[in-house]
Design a protein around this motif. Sequence first.
Motif, PDB file in Angstrom:
ATOM      1  N   LEU A  73       0.853  -1.184   0.000  1.00 28.69           N
ATOM      2  CA  LEU A  73       0.000   0.000   0.000  1.00 28.69           C
ATOM      3  C   LEU A  73       0.892   1.238   0.000  1.00 28.69           C
ATOM      4  O   LEU A  73       1.565   1.520   1.000  1.00 28.69           O
ATOM      5  CB  LEU A  73      -0.918   0.003   1.228  1.00 28.69           C
ATOM      6  CG  LEU A  73      -1.711  -1.288   1.501  1.00 28.69           C
ATOM      7  CD1 LEU A  73      -2.533  -1.134   2.775  1.00 28.69           C
ATOM      8  CD2 LEU A  73      -2.591  -1.639   0.323  1.00 28.69           C
ATOM      9  N   GLN A  74       0.913   1.963  -1.112  1.00 28.87           N
ATOM     10  CA  GLN A  74       1.777   3.134  -1.229  1.00 28.87           C
ATOM     11  C   GLN A  74       1.166   4.304  -0.487  1.00 28.87           C
ATOM     12  O   GLN A  74       0.017   4.699  -0.738  1.00 28.87           O
ATOM     13  CB  GLN A  74       1.984   3.487  -2.705  1.00 28.87           C
ATOM     14  CG  GLN A  74       3.027   4.558  -2.946  1.00 28.87           C
ATOM     15  CD  GLN A  74       4.442   4.071  -2.627  1.00 28.87           C
ATOM     16  OE1 GLN A  74       4.725   2.883  -2.713  1.00 28.87           O
ATOM     17  NE2 GLN A  74       5.330   4.999  -2.281  1.00 28.87           N
ATOM     18  N   ALA A  75       1.915   4.885   0.467  1.00 25.02           N
ATOM     19  CA  ALA A  75       1.395   5.969   1.306  1.00 25.02           C
ATOM     20  C   ALA A  75       1.776   7.345   0.772  1.00 25.02           C
ATOM     21  O   ALA A  75       0.936   8.230   0.643  1.00 25.02           O
ATOM     22  CB  ALA A  75       1.896   5.805   2.740  1.00 25.02           C
ATOM     23  N   LEU A 104       4.159   2.642  -8.424  1.00 24.04           N
ATOM     24  CA  LEU A 104       3.095   2.858  -7.444  1.00 24.04           C
ATOM     25  C   LEU A 104       3.097   4.302  -6.971  1.00 24.04           C
ATOM     26  O   LEU A 104       4.106   4.802  -6.476  1.00 24.04           O
ATOM     27  CB  LEU A 104       3.271   1.923  -6.247  1.00 24.04           C
ATOM     28  CG  LEU A 104       3.000   0.429  -6.449  1.00 24.04           C
ATOM     29  CD1 LEU A 104       2.967  -0.275  -5.101  1.00 24.04           C
ATOM     30  CD2 LEU A 104       1.708   0.191  -7.206  1.00 24.04           C
ATOM     31  N   GLU A 105       1.946   4.957  -7.105  1.00 23.45           N
ATOM     32  CA  GLU A 105       1.743   6.306  -6.615  1.00 23.45           C
ATOM     33  C   GLU A 105       0.914   6.238  -5.328  1.00 23.45           C
ATOM     34  O   GLU A 105       0.316   5.203  -5.024  1.00 23.45           O
ATOM     35  CB  GLU A 105       1.017   7.151  -7.666  1.00 23.45           C
ATOM     36  CG  GLU A 105       1.756   7.289  -8.995  1.00 23.45           C
ATOM     37  CD  GLU A 105       3.005   8.142  -8.885  1.00 23.45           C
ATOM     38  OE1 GLU A 105       3.114   8.886  -7.877  1.00 23.45           O
ATOM     39  OE2 GLU A 105       3.849   8.078  -9.793  1.00 23.45           O
ATOM     40  N   LEU A 110      -0.579  -3.030  -4.589  1.00 18.90           N
ATOM     41  CA  LEU A 110      -0.014  -4.105  -5.404  1.00 18.90           C
ATOM     42  C   LEU A 110      -0.119  -5.401  -4.626  1.00 18.90           C
ATOM     43  O   LEU A 110       0.259  -5.455  -3.448  1.00 18.90           O
ATOM     44  CB  LEU A 110       1.451  -3.807  -5.734  1.00 18.90           C
ATOM     45  CG  LEU A 110       2.231  -4.884  -6.498  1.00 18.90           C
ATOM     46  CD1 LEU A 110       1.662  -5.068  -7.906  1.00 18.90           C
ATOM     47  CD2 LEU A 110       3.719  -4.506  -6.571  1.00 18.90           C
ATOM     48  N   TYR A 111      -0.635  -6.447  -5.267  1.00 20.56           N
ATOM     49  CA  TYR A 111      -0.770  -7.749  -4.625  1.00 20.56           C
ATOM     50  C   TYR A 111       0.329  -8.676  -5.117  1.00 20.56           C
ATOM     51  O   TYR A 111       0.523  -8.850  -6.326  1.00 20.56           O
ATOM     52  CB  TYR A 111      -2.142  -8.348  -4.939  1.00 20.56           C
ATOM     53  CG  TYR A 111      -2.307  -9.786  -4.491  1.00 20.56           C
ATOM     54  CD1 TYR A 111      -2.107 -10.153  -3.158  1.00 20.56           C
ATOM     55  CD2 TYR A 111      -2.667 -10.779  -5.403  1.00 20.56           C
ATOM     56  CE1 TYR A 111      -2.250 -11.469  -2.746  1.00 20.56           C
ATOM     57  CE2 TYR A 111      -2.822 -12.090  -5.004  1.00 20.56           C
ATOM     58  CZ  TYR A 111      -2.615 -12.437  -3.680  1.00 20.56           C
ATOM     59  OH  TYR A 111      -2.758 -13.741  -3.279  1.00 20.56           O
ATOM     60  N   LEU A 112       1.067  -9.276  -4.175  1.00 13.36           N
ATOM     61  CA  LEU A 112       2.151 -10.202  -4.489  1.00 13.36           C
ATOM     62  C   LEU A 112       1.843 -11.549  -3.833  1.00 13.36           C
ATOM     63  O   LEU A 112       1.990 -11.698  -2.612  1.00 13.36           O
ATOM     64  CB  LEU A 112       3.489  -9.661  -3.967  1.00 13.36           C
ATOM     65  CG  LEU A 112       3.936  -8.302  -4.512  1.00 13.36           C
ATOM     66  CD1 LEU A 112       5.147  -7.794  -3.743  1.00 13.36           C
ATOM     67  CD2 LEU A 112       4.241  -8.404  -6.005  1.00 13.36           C
ATOM     68  N   PRO A 113       1.399 -12.535  -4.607  1.00 15.28           N
ATOM     69  CA  PRO A 113       1.134 -13.856  -4.025  1.00 15.28           C
ATOM     70  C   PRO A 113       2.401 -14.476  -3.436  1.00 15.28           C
ATOM     71  O   PRO A 113       3.527 -14.084  -3.777  1.00 15.28           O
ATOM     72  CB  PRO A 113       0.624 -14.669  -5.214  1.00 15.28           C
ATOM     73  CG  PRO A 113       0.178 -13.656  -6.227  1.00 15.28           C
ATOM     74  CD  PRO A 113       1.088 -12.479  -6.037  1.00 15.28           C
ATOM     75  N   THR A 114       2.219 -15.417  -2.558  1.00 15.38           N
ATOM     76  CA  THR A 114       3.343 -16.122  -1.927  1.00 15.38           C
ATOM     77  C   THR A 114       4.337 -16.605  -2.983  1.00 15.38           C
ATOM     78  O   THR A 114       3.956 -17.200  -3.982  1.00 15.38           O
ATOM     79  CB  THR A 114       2.822 -17.338  -1.130  1.00 15.38           C
ATOM     80  OG1 THR A 114       1.908 -16.880  -0.139  1.00 15.38           O
ATOM     81  CG2 THR A 114       3.966 -18.079  -0.474  1.00 15.38           C
ATOM     82  N   GLY A 115       5.624 -16.327  -2.726  1.00  9.52           N
ATOM     83  CA  GLY A 115       6.673 -16.812  -3.612  1.00  9.52           C
ATOM     84  C   GLY A 115       6.958 -15.941  -4.815  1.00  9.52           C
ATOM     85  O   GLY A 115       7.831 -16.279  -5.626  1.00  9.52           O
TER      86      GLY A 115
END
Length: 305
Positions: A73-75, A104-105, A110-115
């Motif tokens: 989560l970009q702050a 990312l702004e 952004l979702y990063l699955p395991t691995g």
Amino acid sequence: MAGLADPVRVLAEIDQGATLVLQGLHRYWPPVVRFCRDLELALGHPCQANAYLTPPGSQGFTPHTDAHDVFVLQAFGSKTWQVWPGPQDRDGNGAEHEILDVELEPGAALYLPTGTHHAASTQQALSGHLTIGVQQTTWRKAMQRVLEQLLDDPALDAPLPVGFPRGPESLAQLTRVHLERLETQLRAVDAGNVVADLADTFFTSRAPALRGALVDRRRLPEMTDDDRLRRRPGAVCEIRGGDPVRLLLGDRELRVPGWLEPAVREMSSRHTFALRELAVHLDATSRLVLAGRLVREGLLEVLGE
């Protein structure tokens, strides 16, 4: 006092391009505590949060993977992410997709699955983002709980026969006996009990939400029927009916007499209430005692009159 951060050294490291990592924000920063608690109760999987502040023109980590799902989560500022394709990211001909470059702004996720192999770097400005890690309860873990209970049989603590390395045939026969016994026990396992055990474990292994609890305890001796109470933000309360009634309160289990169940359900379901509003369920003394206990257990907080 030992174990404290040195602000001067921290700032000097950041000036040299280091990334500042704030670990475990889900434990002590109230907005993130509430966010992670709501998220993990919705998902049914434990969640954690770290914050990363990276100076301009720097990279926090070299390309790596995480052993759990991650939401980025970009702050503030911006950050460029490189995301490598995983084994599942192939087209119909088996060819891998290209490496993704994602900018990312603020406000983006952004979702990063395991691995998932990934790395990130900043460009012209200081960048700050949260990583929300989702520690999945997998089928492997669920089945391991069942097997561990079956393997807790004292009979399995007996040693293998003397000289077993030189008698594989007789040992194989004994092994088959044990396997058949385990198979019989496994077939008798109640799937409903397995699910209930998993749920009860989840609802009694969350971090406590006790911000302001000391102030609440000070108010208890003067609490009256006119005082208003509310369910503490982030507090967990799953009610298992019966006698006694079991209250799963996030980090513990509380048992109360079955006749208190209607009052407990109303207390846990209402956002706020005056203590006198429970008169339909309890007399004045009983509702004061029950409310005081639930305040001390961290489920309720006192708002005053």
